[in-house]
Design a protein around this motif. Structure first.
Motif, short mmCIF file in Angstrom:
data_model
loop_
_atom_site.label_atom_id
_atom_site.label_comp_id
_atom_site.label_asym_id
_atom_site.label_seq_id
_atom_site.Cartn_x
_atom_site.Cartn_y
_atom_site.Cartn_z
N UNK A 24 0.82 -1.11 -0.03
CA UNK A 24 0.00 0.03 0.03
C UNK A 24 0.89 1.24 0.13
N UNK A 25 0.80 2.11 -0.83
CA UNK A 25 1.56 3.30 -1.22
C UNK A 25 0.90 4.43 -0.35
N UNK A 26 1.25 5.05 0.76
CA UNK A 26 0.73 5.98 1.77
C UNK A 26 1.23 7.26 1.40
N UNK A 27 1.93 7.35 0.55
CA UNK A 27 2.12 8.75 -0.16
C UNK A 27 1.10 9.90 -0.03
N UNK A 28 0.17 9.54 -0.67
CA UNK A 28 -0.98 10.14 -1.15
C UNK A 28 -1.92 10.55 0.32
#
Length: 179
Positions: A24-28
């Protein structure tokens, strides 16, 4: 960043559906959190310190006699504040008071009750609702700051529109019983 693991193993085995590790990409999400924090910080208002407006008279001595305010002693009440939470009040002039000096206490059953009663009498005397009681507040050197604030609070609570803080005279210090 999202990662894709293909797990390239042996080629001799049967081909099965490959299980991928989900990342899961949490950057956003972090960007959104900072945007929300910034938005709420900029749009909220901070609590402003509460203060009471206090108009001080001009110190100049060249005020013409026509501009000096004439005060009726039937509408004038003087509150004397002393040390050890001592307070006295009188109506009229200090040399020949119409009433008092009378010792009183702070609060609802003390000075507040007296202020409301004297304000009603002053309005009846002047036959004008806008010309109510005039209170002169005088604190001795032994009085503490909280007692002065208490009297100012009583002025706000009882809606006394005209009051002044004035220096105390030696004659009034004797009335308080302080040397």
């Amino acid at each position: 960043m999202a990662e894709l693991n293909t797990g390239g193993g042996d080629k001799d085995k049967k081909v099965r559906s490959k299980k991928q590790n989900a990342g899961v990409d949490l950057t956003a999400m972090v960007d959104l959190a900072f945007l929300l924090i910034t938005f709420f910080m900029l749009t909220t208002s901070m609590n402003k310190p509460q203060s009471m407006n206090l108009a001080m008279p001009d110190k100049s001595e060249d005020i013409p006699k026509e501009e000096k305010i004439k005060v009726d002693e039937n509408r004038t009440m003087t509150v004397l504040i002393g040390g050890d939470n001592k307070m006295k009040w009188y109506m009229g002039m200090p040399g020949t008071p119409l009433e008092g000096p009378t010792e009183s206490s702070y609060g609802k059953e003390g000075i507040r009750k007296v202020l409301l009663e004297k304000d009603k009498q002053a309005k009846a005397y002047s036959q004008d609702v806008e010309k109510g009681l005039i209170v002169i507040i005088k604190a001795s050197d032994k009085a503490n700051y909280s007692n002065l604030i208490d009297i100012l609070d009583e002025m706000a609570i009882t809606n006394i529109g005209t009051y002044a803080i004035v220096d105390i005279t030696p004659e009034e210090v004797e009335m308080l019983g302080e040397n």
